[in-house]
Design a protein around this motif. Structure first.
Motif, PDB file in Angstrom:
ATOM      1  N   LEU A 149       0.826  -1.199   0.000  1.00  0.00           N
ATOM      2  CA  LEU A 149       0.000   0.000   0.000  1.00  0.00           C
ATOM      3  C   LEU A 149       0.869   1.261   0.000  1.00  0.00           C
ATOM      4  N   GLU A 150       2.006   1.212   0.674  1.00  0.00           N
ATOM      5  CA  GLU A 150       2.931   2.346   0.636  1.00  0.00           C
ATOM      6  C   GLU A 150       3.490   2.544  -0.778  1.00  0.00           C
ATOM      7  N   ALA A 151       3.720   1.435  -1.468  1.00  0.00           N
ATOM      8  CA  ALA A 151       4.194   1.534  -2.853  1.00  0.00           C
ATOM      9  C   ALA A 151       3.127   2.166  -3.741  1.00  0.00           C
ATOM     10  N   PHE A 152       1.855   1.802  -3.526  1.00  0.00           N
ATOM     11  CA  PHE A 152       0.761   2.427  -4.270  1.00  0.00           C
ATOM     12  C   PHE A 152       0.804   3.947  -4.087  1.00  0.00           C
ATOM     13  N   ASN A 153       0.959   4.351  -2.846  1.00  0.00           N
ATOM     14  CA  ASN A 153       0.926   5.779  -2.524  1.00  0.00           C
ATOM     15  C   ASN A 153       2.042   6.540  -3.236  1.00  0.00           C
ATOM     16  N   LEU A 154       3.256   6.035  -3.130  1.00  0.00           N
ATOM     17  CA  LEU A 154       4.396   6.711  -3.746  1.00  0.00           C
ATOM     18  C   LEU A 154       4.281   6.701  -5.269  1.00  0.00           C
ATOM     19  N   ALA A 155       3.884   5.561  -5.812  1.00  0.00           N
ATOM     20  CA  ALA A 155       3.765   5.455  -7.273  1.00  0.00           C
ATOM     21  C   ALA A 155       2.738   6.438  -7.821  1.00  0.00           C
ATOM     22  N   ALA A 156       1.619   6.592  -7.098  1.00  0.00           N
ATOM     23  CA  ALA A 156       0.580   7.517  -7.550  1.00  0.00           C
ATOM     24  C   ALA A 156       1.026   8.966  -7.404  1.00  0.00           C
ATOM     25  N   LEU A 157       1.672   9.286  -6.290  1.00  0.00           N
ATOM     26  CA  LEU A 157       2.119  10.663  -6.050  1.00  0.00           C
ATOM     27  C   LEU A 157       3.135  11.125  -7.091  1.00  0.00           C
ATOM     28  N   TRP A 158       4.074  10.258  -7.410  1.00  0.00           N
ATOM     29  CA  TRP A 158       5.189  10.633  -8.283  1.00  0.00           C
ATOM     30  C   TRP A 158       5.011  10.149  -9.722  1.00  0.00           C
ATOM     31  N   ARG A 159       3.859   9.580 -10.022  1.00  0.00           N
ATOM     32  CA  ARG A 159       3.582   9.056 -11.372  1.00  0.00           C
ATOM     33  C   ARG A 159       4.704   8.115 -11.831  1.00  0.00           C
ATOM     34  N   VAL A 160       5.005   7.167 -10.981  1.00  0.00           N
ATOM     35  CA  VAL A 160       6.082   6.213 -11.268  1.00  0.00           C
ATOM     36  C   VAL A 160       5.606   5.223 -12.337  1.00  0.00           C
ATOM     37  N   PRO A 161       6.449   4.916 -13.328  1.00  0.00           N
ATOM     38  CA  PRO A 161       6.057   3.975 -14.391  1.00  0.00           C
ATOM     39  C   PRO A 161       6.134   2.518 -13.940  1.00  0.00           C
ATOM     40  N   VAL A 162       5.206   2.141 -13.067  1.00  0.00           N
ATOM     41  CA  VAL A 162       5.176   0.779 -12.529  1.00  0.00           C
ATOM     42  C   VAL A 162       3.786   0.200 -12.732  1.00  0.00           C
ATOM     43  N   ILE A 163       3.748  -1.086 -13.026  1.00  0.00           N
ATOM     44  CA  ILE A 163       2.479  -1.800 -13.207  1.00  0.00           C
ATOM     45  C   ILE A 163       2.355  -2.832 -12.099  1.00  0.00           C
ATOM     46  N   PHE A 164       1.286  -2.741 -11.346  1.00  0.00           N
ATOM     47  CA  PHE A 164       1.019  -3.668 -10.251  1.00  0.00           C
ATOM     48  C   PHE A 164       0.114  -4.781 -10.770  1.00  0.00           C
ATOM     49  N   VAL A 165       0.618  -6.015 -10.729  1.00  0.00           N
ATOM     50  CA  VAL A 165      -0.136  -7.160 -11.251  1.00  0.00           C
ATOM     51  C   VAL A 165      -0.493  -8.092 -10.103  1.00  0.00           C
ATOM     52  N   CYS A 166      -1.772  -8.099  -9.749  1.00  0.00           N
ATOM     53  CA  CYS A 166      -2.264  -8.985  -8.692  1.00  0.00           C
ATOM     54  C   CYS A 166      -2.763 -10.279  -9.316  1.00  0.00           C
ATOM     55  N   GLU A 167      -2.122 -11.378  -8.973  1.00  0.00           N
ATOM     56  CA  GLU A 167      -2.555 -12.694  -9.439  1.00  0.00           C
ATOM     57  C   GLU A 167      -3.546 -13.248  -8.411  1.00  0.00           C
ATOM     58  N   ASN A 168      -4.802 -12.965  -8.629  1.00  0.00           N
ATOM     59  CA  ASN A 168      -5.840 -13.362  -7.677  1.00  0.00           C
ATOM     60  C   ASN A 168      -6.282 -14.790  -7.976  1.00  0.00           C
ATOM     61  N   ASN A 169      -5.673 -15.736  -7.251  1.00  0.00           N
ATOM     62  CA  ASN A 169      -6.048 -17.147  -7.439  1.00  0.00           C
ATOM     63  C   ASN A 169      -7.060 -17.607  -6.391  1.00  0.00           C
ATOM     64  N   GLY A 170      -7.578 -16.658  -5.632  1.00  0.00           N
ATOM     65  CA  GLY A 170      -8.658 -16.977  -4.703  1.00  0.00           C
ATOM     66  C   GLY A 170      -8.234 -17.320  -3.302  1.00  0.00           C
ATOM     67  N   TYR A 171      -6.932 -17.565  -3.102  1.00  0.00           N
ATOM     68  CA  TYR A 171      -6.475 -18.002  -1.783  1.00  0.00           C
ATOM     69  C   TYR A 171      -5.132 -17.395  -1.411  1.00  0.00           C
ATOM     70  N   ALA A 172      -5.014 -16.976  -0.157  1.00  0.00           N
ATOM     71  CA  ALA A 172      -3.724 -16.646   0.428  1.00  0.00           C
ATOM     72  C   ALA A 172      -3.335 -17.875   1.241  1.00  0.00           C
ATOM     73  N   THR A 173      -2.542 -18.741   0.643  1.00  0.00           N
ATOM     74  CA  THR A 173      -2.269 -20.089   1.151  1.00  0.00           C
ATOM     75  C   THR A 173      -3.584 -20.869   1.177  1.00  0.00           C
ATOM     76  N   THR A 174      -4.288 -20.891   2.321  1.00  0.00           N
ATOM     77  CA  THR A 174      -5.584 -21.584   2.384  1.00  0.00           C
ATOM     78  C   THR A 174      -6.718 -20.629   2.741  1.00  0.00           C
ATOM     79  N   MET A 175      -6.414 -19.349   2.895  1.00  0.00           N
ATOM     80  CA  MET A 175      -7.422 -18.366   3.296  1.00  0.00           C
ATOM     81  C   MET A 175      -8.126 -17.785   2.078  1.00  0.00           C
ATOM     82  N   PRO A 176      -9.453 -17.980   1.964  1.00  0.00           N
ATOM     83  CA  PRO A 176     -10.185 -17.433   0.816  1.00  0.00           C
ATOM     84  C   PRO A 176     -10.161 -15.903   0.820  1.00  0.00           C
ATOM     85  N   VAL A 177     -10.166 -15.334  -0.374  1.00  0.00           N
ATOM     86  CA  VAL A 177     -10.137 -13.877  -0.511  1.00  0.00           C
ATOM     87  C   VAL A 177     -11.275 -13.222   0.269  1.00  0.00           C
TER      88      VAL A 177
END
Length: 316
Positions: A149-177
Motif C-alpha cells: 500500500l505504501e508503494a501504491f501511494n508513492l507510485a501515484a504521487l510521483w507518477r512512477v512507471p510501474v504496473i502492479f499485477v495482482c494474481e488473484n487465485n482466490g487463496y492466500a495459502t488456504t485463506m479465501p479472498v
C-alpha cells in the motif's frame, strides 16, 4: 507476439513446473516449491508486453515469471537443485531467482515486499533518463500488506512507471479472498487514484492486451496501473500439500477452477500440427535443460559464506 509464441511460453511454464514437481518427489529439489500450474497466462501475457529495457520483481511463486522473461530453463532447474550453474549459483533457490541481465530484479519470499522494490527501481530508472517500465507480481494475499500500500501511494504521487499485477487465485495459502480482503481488490488501488482493471487471467491474449495498455500509459508519463488477473491455482500452494493433503478446496471447486486451462485456451488458437510441433520442441528443450542441471556440480561447502555481502571485506 504471435499466438504460437504465447502458446510456446505457457506450455514451457506448464511443463517446467510439472517436471520440477517430479524433481521434488525424487529428492533432486530439496524443500519443495510453490507450483505456478494454472496461472501461466499471466506471466506469459504480461512479459510479452515488455521490452528488454524493462524490469520485473516476482514472488515466492515465481518460476513462471522468470521463464516468461527469458531465463534459460537449465539455469533455473539448476538453481532449484542448488547447483553451481544455477541463476544464483544455487544460493537463492526457488523463492529468490534473479537475473539482472534480463531485468529480473528477483523473486521475493516476503509477501508484498517486491512491490516497493519495483516502484523504487522504476523511479530510479526514470531519473536516469531511461524509458523503462517496472512490473511487480503479487498474490491476493499481499493486498493487506502495508509495504504494498505504501508503494501504491508513492507510485501515484510521483507518477512512477510501474504496473502492479495482482494474481488473484482466490487463496492466500488456504485463506479465501472473501475472508481476508475488505471491499474489493481493485478498490484498494483506486483509493490511491491508480486506474485499476480486472482481467481474465486464464487467457494470455487478454492479459497481453491489458498489459500493453498499461505499459503505454506508464511510458507516456501517466504513472502506474493496477491489473487484477483472475486466475486459479491448479496444484498445491506448496508441494508440502502433496503429503499433508490439506482439505480446503472441494472436488467441485477444483474441477470448475481447472476447466479453464491457459494451455488449452491458447493451444486452441493453433492448428493441431503447429501445436504438436511446439509441444515436441518444449519437451526436447526441457530434456536438455534437466540433463545440464543434473550434471552440474553442487557448491563447495567451504564457500558457504561467499556472495553474502556486497563488500569482499569480512564483517567483524
Amino acid at each position: 507476439m504471435t499466438s504460437a509464441d504465447l502458446y510456446r511460453t505457457v506450455r514451457l511454464i506448464r511443463r517446467f513446473e510439472e517436471r520440477a514437481i517430479e524433481f521434488v518427489r525424487s529428492g533432486e529439489i530439496v524443500g519443495g516449491i510453490h507450483p505456478y500450474v494454472g496461472q501461466e497466462a499471466i506471466a506469459t501475457g504480461v512479459c510479452a508486453a515488455l521490452t528488454d529495457a524493462d524490469v520485473i520483481t516476482s514472488t515466492h511463486r515465481g518460476h513462471g515469471h522468470v521463464l516468461a522473461r527469458g531465463v534459460n530453463p537449465a539455469r533455473l532447474f539448476a538453481e532449484l537443485m542448488g547447483r553451481e550453474s544455477g541463476l544464483n549459483k544455487g544460493r537463492g533457490g526457488s523463492m529468490h531467482a534473479a537475473d539482472f541481465d534480463l531485468g529480473i530484479l528477483g523473486a521475493n519470499a516476503i509477501v508484498g515486499a517486491a512491490g516497493s522494490i519495483a516502484t523504487g527501481a522504476a523511479w530510479a530508472l526514470r531519473q536516469r533518463g531511461r524509458d523503462s517500465v517496472a512490473v511487480t507480481f503479487f498474490g491476493d494475499g499481499a493486498m493487506n500488506e502495508g509495504m504494498l500500500l505504501e508503494a501504491f501511494n508513492l507510485a501515484a504521487l510521483w507518477r512512477v512507471p510501474v504496473i502492479f499485477v495482482c494474481e488473484n487465485n482466490g487463496y492466500a495459502t488456504t485463506m479465501p479472498v472473501a475472508s481476508a480482503v475488505a471491499g474489493s481488490i481493485t478498490g484498494r488501488a483506486r483509493a490511491f487514484g491508480i486506474p485499476a482493471f480486472t482481467v481474465d487471467g486464464q487467457d494470455p491474449e487478454k492479459v497481453l492486451a491489458a498489459t500493453s495498455s498499461a505499459v503505454a500509459r506508464a511510458r507516456s508519463g501517466k504513472g502506474p496501473t493496477f491489473l487484477e488477473c483472475i486466475t486459479y491455482r491448479f496444484d498445491a500452494h506448496h508441494t508440502f500439500e502433496h503429503r499433508a493433503r490439506l482439505d480446503y478446496r472441494s472436488a467441485d471447486e477444483l474441477s470448475t477452477g481447472r476447466s479453464r486451462d491457459p494451455v488449452q485456451i491458447q493451444g486452441a488458437r493453433l492448428t493441431a500440427l503447429d501445436r504438436a510441433a511446439v509441444d515436441a520442441e518444449i519437451e526436447a528443450l526441457l530434456d536438455t535443460a534437466a540433463g545440464i542441471a543434473l550434471g552440474s556440480a553442487h557448491p563447495d561447502p567451504a564457500e558457504a559464506l561467499k556472495y553474502l555481502y556486497a563488500s569482499p571485506e569480512v564483517l567483524r
